[in-house]
Design a protein around this motif. Structure first.
Motif, PDB file in Angstrom:
ATOM      1  N   TYR A  60       0.869  -1.382   0.057  1.00 17.04           N
ATOM      2  CA  TYR A  60       0.056   0.007  -0.001  1.00 17.04           C
ATOM      3  C   TYR A  60       0.777   1.240   0.114  1.00 17.04           C
ATOM      4  N   PHE A  61       2.187   1.098   0.344  1.00 22.14           N
ATOM      5  CA  PHE A  61       3.045   2.227   0.213  1.00 22.14           C
ATOM      6  C   PHE A  61       3.397   2.508  -1.019  1.00 22.14           C
ATOM      7  N   ALA A 117       8.045  -2.042  -9.469  1.00 26.32           N
ATOM      8  CA  ALA A 117       8.314  -2.426  -8.128  1.00 26.32           C
ATOM      9  C   ALA A 117       7.117  -3.086  -7.082  1.00 26.32           C
ATOM     10  N   MET A 118       5.945  -2.774  -7.777  1.00 26.58           N
ATOM     11  CA  MET A 118       4.777  -3.498  -7.068  1.00 26.58           C
ATOM     12  C   MET A 118       4.668  -4.887  -7.383  1.00 26.58           C
ATOM     13  N   ALA A 119       5.127  -5.264  -8.577  1.00 26.20           N
ATOM     14  CA  ALA A 119       5.204  -6.563  -9.046  1.00 26.20           C
ATOM     15  C   ALA A 119       6.204  -7.409  -8.277  1.00 26.20           C
ATOM     16  N   TYR A 120       7.458  -6.794  -8.054  1.00 26.98           N
ATOM     17  CA  TYR A 120       8.357  -7.112  -7.114  1.00 26.98           C
ATOM     18  C   TYR A 120       7.928  -7.588  -5.762  1.00 26.98           C
ATOM     19  N   SER A 137      11.663  -4.377   3.504  1.00 28.15           N
ATOM     20  CA  SER A 137      11.906  -3.328   4.830  1.00 28.15           C
ATOM     21  C   SER A 137      11.400  -1.863   4.156  1.00 28.15           C
ATOM     22  N   THR A 138      11.246  -1.215   5.209  1.00 25.60           N
ATOM     23  CA  THR A 138      10.967   0.239   5.073  1.00 25.60           C
ATOM     24  C   THR A 138      12.011   0.931   4.201  1.00 25.60           C
ATOM     25  N   LEU A 144      13.720   1.609  -3.316  1.00 24.55           N
ATOM     26  CA  LEU A 144      13.084   1.396  -4.563  1.00 24.55           C
ATOM     27  C   LEU A 144      12.121   2.304  -5.037  1.00 24.55           C
ATOM     28  N   ALA A 145      11.546   3.305  -4.574  1.00 16.29           N
ATOM     29  CA  ALA A 145      10.778   4.399  -4.961  1.00 16.29           C
ATOM     30  C   ALA A 145      11.733   5.650  -5.492  1.00 16.29           C
ATOM     31  N   LEU A 146      12.717   5.566  -4.761  1.00 19.27           N
ATOM     32  CA  LEU A 146      13.721   6.764  -5.148  1.00 19.27           C
ATOM     33  C   LEU A 146      14.459   6.231  -6.618  1.00 19.27           C
ATOM     34  N   LEU A 147      14.674   4.967  -6.475  1.00 21.64           N
ATOM     35  CA  LEU A 147      15.360   4.277  -7.645  1.00 21.64           C
ATOM     36  C   LEU A 147      14.401   4.680  -8.978  1.00 21.64           C
TER      37      LEU A 147
END
Length: 312
Positions: A60-61, A117-120, A137-138, A144-147
């Motif tokens: 959900y993040f 990223a969501m699929a991973y 982890s957080t 991942l989001a920054l990447l």
């Protein structure tokens, strides 16, 4: 390097979806409604995830980040078109056009990468459940989001700065409702063959790498689900990624459909109309896909709107 264009700064005329004055009010009303639904739906997703503690998970993040991206990409394109219709002024300055182009590329590329990223995340949750809390982890989620953001921004900068090296022609008409990269390059007086090749290569890379990651993740997910002995267990495992898979299919189906239509049609106006299918429609439908197919999200939205906790 200095830009080749040393003369007066040109302006573009965005012709929009139709030049028929009688249809302008209809287009305005339709896209205003679409924009309001997009913003409201995605804001509800963001608020539901932020206010509901059980949804404070990696899945959900990424979903809330995707909703923010959907709001941003819609805000980059639709309000400008609405203002143009209302003011009867469809002109766009060269810096303004490049700015809009850059933001479209950033948020469009970010959405593409976030889906991977969501699929991973779903791959780790289903195929490696015992290691899920450690792997996702957080810190890893933020990285991942920054990447994803860095990858999308780098691609956007490359293609946004590229037109600066082209000799700009006189003010030209662009048969589109937003500043689209191929259209901007096509109005240049310079030889654009290398730049066009670079555009197609960059687009293929930006779309291809996340798509390969999504296919890899779901191939392992399907293999893992087939090993689950009970039908109920398989159904439950698939339900955790069904919403995401629907969004992926919607995003890539519309994108591929627009690409193929642009190859077979020579009408720029038809290409502009087809672009609505990937720059407007998925962003509006994503909240409905997740809220209608996800029981946890429906419960969180119910609590957010009515104040009644889920299960009562």
């Amino acid at each position: 390097m200095e830009a080749t264009n040393q003369t007066g700064i040109p302006r573009f005329l965005l012709l929009g979806l139709t030049e028929d004055p009688a249809l302008q009010p209809l287009v305005f009303s339709l896209f205003l409604s679409v924009y309001l639904v997009t913003v409201l739906g995605n804001l509800l997703i963001i608020l539901a995830v932020g206010s509901h503690a059980p949804l404070h998970t990696p899945m959900y993040f990424f979903l809330s980040t995707l909703s923010i991206t959907d709001v941003c990409i819609s805000t980059t394109t639709i309000p400008k078109m609405l203002v143009d219709i209302q003011a009867q002024d469809h002109s766009a300055s060269y810096p303004g056009c490049l700015s809009q182009l850059g933001f479209v590329l950033v948020f469009g590329g970010l959405e593409n990468c976030l889906l991977a990223a969501m699929a991973y995340d779903r791959y780790v949750a289903i195929c490696q459940p015992l290691r899920y809390a450690i792997v996702m982890s957080t810190r890893v989620c933020l990285l991942l989001a920054l990447l994803c953001l860095g990858f999308a921004t780098g691609n956007a900068l490359l293609h946004t700065l590229m037109p600066l090296r082209l000799a700009s022609g006189p003010d030209g008409e662009m048969p589109h409702f937003f500043c689209e990269l191929v259209q901007v390059i096509g109005l240049s007086c310079s030889d654009t063959s290398i730049h066009t090749l670079l555009v197609h290569s960059g687009t293929s890379l930006l779309a291809g790498v996340p798509l390969v990651g999504i296919i890899f993740s779901y191939s392992h997910i399907v293999t893992s689900e087939l090993r689950i002995p009970s039908r109920r267990g398989r159904r439950r495992a698939f339900s955790t990624c069904g919403s995401h898979l629907s969004v992926v299919c919607l995003f890539y189906a519309t994108g591929i459909g627009v690409y193929m239509s642009s190859e077979v049609t020579v009408s720029p106006t038809k290409n502009a109309v087809a672009s609505v299918m990937y720059i407007v429609v998925p962003q509006m439908l994503n909240p409905f896909v997740y809220s209608l197919r996800n029981r946890e999200m429906k419960g969180a939205l119910r609590q957010l709107i009515t104040g009644v906790p889920p299960g009562r």
